[in-house]
Write an enzyme that holds these catalytic residues in place. Structure first.
Site, mmCIF file in Angstrom:
data_model
loop_
_atom_site.group_PDB
_atom_site.id
_atom_site.type_symbol
_atom_site.label_atom_id
_atom_site.label_comp_id
_atom_site.label_asym_id
_atom_site.label_seq_id
_atom_site.Cartn_x
_atom_site.Cartn_y
_atom_site.Cartn_z
ATOM 1 N N HIS A 173 -25.791 42.114 -1.639
ATOM 2 C CA HIS A 173 -25.096 43.092 -2.473
ATOM 3 C C HIS A 173 -24.202 42.402 -3.504
ATOM 4 O O HIS A 173 -24.080 42.879 -4.648
ATOM 5 C CB HIS A 173 -24.270 44.041 -1.604
ATOM 6 C CG HIS A 173 -23.845 45.278 -2.324
ATOM 7 N ND1 HIS A 173 -22.580 45.426 -2.857
ATOM 8 C CD2 HIS A 173 -24.519 46.417 -2.636
ATOM 9 C CE1 HIS A 173 -22.486 46.609 -3.437
ATOM 10 N NE2 HIS A 173 -23.642 47.231 -3.328
ATOM 11 N N GLU A 181 -25.070 50.076 2.604
ATOM 12 C CA GLU A 181 -25.596 51.036 3.583
ATOM 13 C C GLU A 181 -27.057 51.369 3.294
ATOM 14 O O GLU A 181 -27.857 51.558 4.207
ATOM 15 C CB GLU A 181 -24.757 52.311 3.548
ATOM 16 C CG GLU A 181 -23.325 52.151 4.052
ATOM 17 C CD GLU A 181 -22.367 51.566 3.014
ATOM 18 O OE1 GLU A 181 -21.180 51.428 3.338
ATOM 19 O OE2 GLU A 181 -22.807 51.238 1.890
ATOM 20 N N ASP A 193 -17.610 60.877 -10.826
ATOM 21 C CA ASP A 193 -18.470 59.905 -10.170
ATOM 22 C C ASP A 193 -18.867 58.895 -11.246
ATOM 23 O O ASP A 193 -18.661 59.128 -12.442
ATOM 24 C CB ASP A 193 -19.700 60.613 -9.594
ATOM 25 C CG ASP A 193 -20.670 59.649 -8.936
ATOM 26 O OD1 ASP A 193 -20.218 58.674 -8.312
ATOM 27 O OD2 ASP A 193 -21.889 59.872 -9.055
ATOM 28 N N LYS A 239 -26.556 41.241 -6.212
ATOM 29 C CA LYS A 239 -27.041 42.423 -6.940
ATOM 30 C C LYS A 239 -25.970 42.916 -7.915
ATOM 31 O O LYS A 239 -26.266 43.286 -9.055
ATOM 32 C CB LYS A 239 -27.424 43.520 -5.946
ATOM 33 C CG LYS A 239 -27.775 44.855 -6.573
ATOM 34 C CD LYS A 239 -26.594 45.805 -6.468
ATOM 35 C CE LYS A 239 -26.807 47.026 -7.313
ATOM 36 N NZ LYS A 239 -25.622 47.894 -7.336
ATOM 37 N N ASP A 248 -22.128 56.338 -11.198
ATOM 38 C CA ASP A 248 -23.565 56.208 -11.431
ATOM 39 C C ASP A 248 -24.221 57.580 -11.534
ATOM 40 O O ASP A 248 -24.120 58.400 -10.626
ATOM 41 C CB ASP A 248 -24.207 55.398 -10.304
ATOM 42 C CG ASP A 248 -23.623 53.994 -10.224
ATOM 43 O OD1 ASP A 248 -23.672 53.297 -11.244
ATOM 44 O OD2 ASP A 248 -23.104 53.620 -9.150
ATOM 45 N N GLY A 262 -24.554 50.881 -1.626
ATOM 46 C CA GLY A 262 -25.658 49.923 -1.708
ATOM 47 C C GLY A 262 -25.893 49.142 -0.435
ATOM 48 O O GLY A 262 -27.045 48.930 -0.018
#
Length: 322
Positions: A161, A131, A85, A164, A87, A129
């Site tokens: 997004h 969602e 993964d 961001k 993050d 993000g």
């Protein structure tokens, strides 16, 4: 055999260790039950450690109710693929990376929205993000500046997004967020053994690529496959991204080991039929990882190493049972 303290565990290991002559002939497997130890270095209920006469497991540190042991093995089995993964696993990005970038975006657009540390921790239970923002606005109400129709709102969320992600990538490019301990080491071990390495994330593909390229370096990055963002229609805990990774890499899911940090990531990996090691992160330390094959606080670099590639291989041999 129940071992309730560090001293009793060490005493057992000392008594159980075979002679050098025997150990040099074949690996030796010691199995012991740790009912009162936090599972920071073992699978749900059993720790199994293998060593030869030349190397033995060593206790890293201890505290009341806790024993941490370096987990490795002398067997030659390695995974076909090691899947990370992003993050919380490669980098602990959520609190001081993604959250800050979301808030800066909301402020730029004058939406009157701020996600504090605790709120963002709850929102992380939602994968992705876009969602995450959609679910939040559906629950608390959409900002006055947001459009009214569903289709326009999708475009509104996508534009938020995108901005961001730009702000987040600027943080990564400045290297303000470091790799977690042991990440580079484990990836180098895998690549050195011909193990396929990939990053599988619900985050935007550009953001994940930036992390891999800027923090792991271009030489590693060109050898790492990235599966991220909207590459699959359903986000974690759905197994789609891990299933896609296995198919694309041409490997059997049962020969894959995943490194995750969250309960939804763990659920995705297990649903894909893969082994999963959890390395807890700032937001996920208290989540339920009962189904994990092993749980650690991090991967770790020597001399504070928690596990290595060989340990990942032992999971495929099904040494860890509950």
């Amino acid at each position: 055999m129940a071992l309730n303290t560090v001293s009793s565990a060490q005493a057992f290991l000392s008594r159980a260790r075979p002679s050098t002559a025997v150990a040099n002939e074949r690996p030796f497997l010691a199995t012991f039950f740790l009912p009162t130890v936090e599972r920071s270095c073992c699978a749900p209920k059993l720790a199994a450690l293998r060593w030869t006469g030349a190397a033995s497991p060593r206790t890293l540190r201890s505290s009341p109710g806790r024993v941490s042991i370096t987990c490795s093995a002398s067997g030659s089995s390695v995974p076909s693929a090691l899947l990370f993964d992003c993050d919380g696993v490669l980098v602990d990005t959520e609190k001081d990376g993604h959250r800050i970038s979301f808030n800066d975006t909301f402020q730029e657009r004058e939406l009157g929205v701020t996600w504090d540390v605790d709120l963002y921790g709850e929102l992380l239970k939602i994968g992705g993000g876009k969602e995450r923002m959609t679910a939040y606005f559906n629950k608390v109400g959409w900002p006055e500046k947001a459009p009214k129709s569903e289709e326009e709102r999708k475009e509104f969320i996508a534009s938020l997004h995108k901005r961001k992600t730009e702000l987040f990538m600027a943080l990564i490019e400045k290297k303000l967020l470091p790799l977690r301990p042991g990440i580079a080491k484990l990836i180098d071990q895998a690549l050195g053994k011909g193990v396929k390495v990939a990053v599988c994330s619900t985050s935007n593909e550009k953001a994940v690529s930036a992390i891999v390229s800027f923090l792991l370096g271009p030489e590693r990055a060109e050898k790492i496959k990235i599966f991220a963002g909207d590459v699959v229609p359903r986000k974690k805990p759905d197994p789609a991204i891990y299933t896609l990774a296995a198919t694309t890499l041409g490997v059997d899911p049962s020969r894959c080991v995943v490194v995750e940090d969250s309960a939804i990531g763990l659920a995705a990996a297990k649903a894909a039929g893969m082994k999963c090691i959890v390395t807890k992160s700032g937001y996920t330390a208290e989540e339920d990882f009962e189904n994990a094959d092993a749980v650690f606080d991090c991967i770790g670099d020597p001399p504070e190493e928690r596990f290595d590639l060989t340990f990942c291989g032992t999971l495929l041999e099904k040494q860890y049972v509950s």
